[in-house]
Motif scaffolding. Structure first.
Motif, short mmCIF file in Angstrom:
data_model
loop_
_atom_site.label_atom_id
_atom_site.label_comp_id
_atom_site.label_asym_id
_atom_site.label_seq_id
_atom_site.Cartn_x
_atom_site.Cartn_y
_atom_site.Cartn_z
N SER A 6 0.83 -1.21 0.00
CA SER A 6 0.00 0.00 0.00
C SER A 6 0.86 1.26 0.00
N GLY A 7 1.93 1.24 0.80
CA GLY A 7 2.83 2.39 0.84
C GLY A 7 3.53 2.62 -0.48
N VAL A 8 3.97 1.55 -1.12
CA VAL A 8 4.62 1.69 -2.43
C VAL A 8 3.63 2.25 -3.44
N LYS A 9 2.41 1.74 -3.45
CA LYS A 9 1.39 2.24 -4.38
C LYS A 9 1.07 3.71 -4.13
N ALA A 10 1.18 4.14 -2.87
CA ALA A 10 0.88 5.53 -2.50
C ALA A 10 2.05 6.45 -2.75
N GLY A 11 3.18 5.91 -3.20
CA GLY A 11 4.33 6.75 -3.52
C GLY A 11 5.38 6.85 -2.43
N ALA A 12 5.25 6.08 -1.35
CA ALA A 12 6.19 6.19 -0.23
C ALA A 12 7.61 5.76 -0.60
N ALA A 13 7.77 5.03 -1.70
CA ALA A 13 9.11 4.59 -2.10
C ALA A 13 9.61 5.31 -3.35
#
Length: 73
Positions: free
Chosen positions: A62-69
């Motif tokens: 979810s974090g990767v999809k939200a741009g956190a990475a």
């Protein structure tokens, strides 16, 4: 003959397409029977593996999809 496995991940056969060295930066990911998720470096099938609870992996994705990475690109 059954393929070798570690933490539920199949080990590529030496010299086979998965072990040819063409994908140096790849990781393999598999959901285990108990719901956890195992990850390993594809070029080192006998090396260490990371095993995560399903809820941790869901938060990571979810974090990767939200741009956190995005800073990694």
């Amino acid at each position: 003959m059954r393929p070798r496995t570690r933490a539920g991940l199949p080990c590529p056969e030496p010299g086979g397409p998965e072990g040819s060295g063409r994908h140096d930066g790849c990781v393999e990911v598999r959901r285990l029977a108990d719901g956890r998720v195992a990850m390993r470096r594809s070029t080192d099938p006998d090396g260490p593996e990371l095993v995560f609870p399903a809820d941790e992996m869901a938060r990571f994705v979810s974090g990767v999809k939200a741009g956190a990475a995005d800073f990694l690109l």
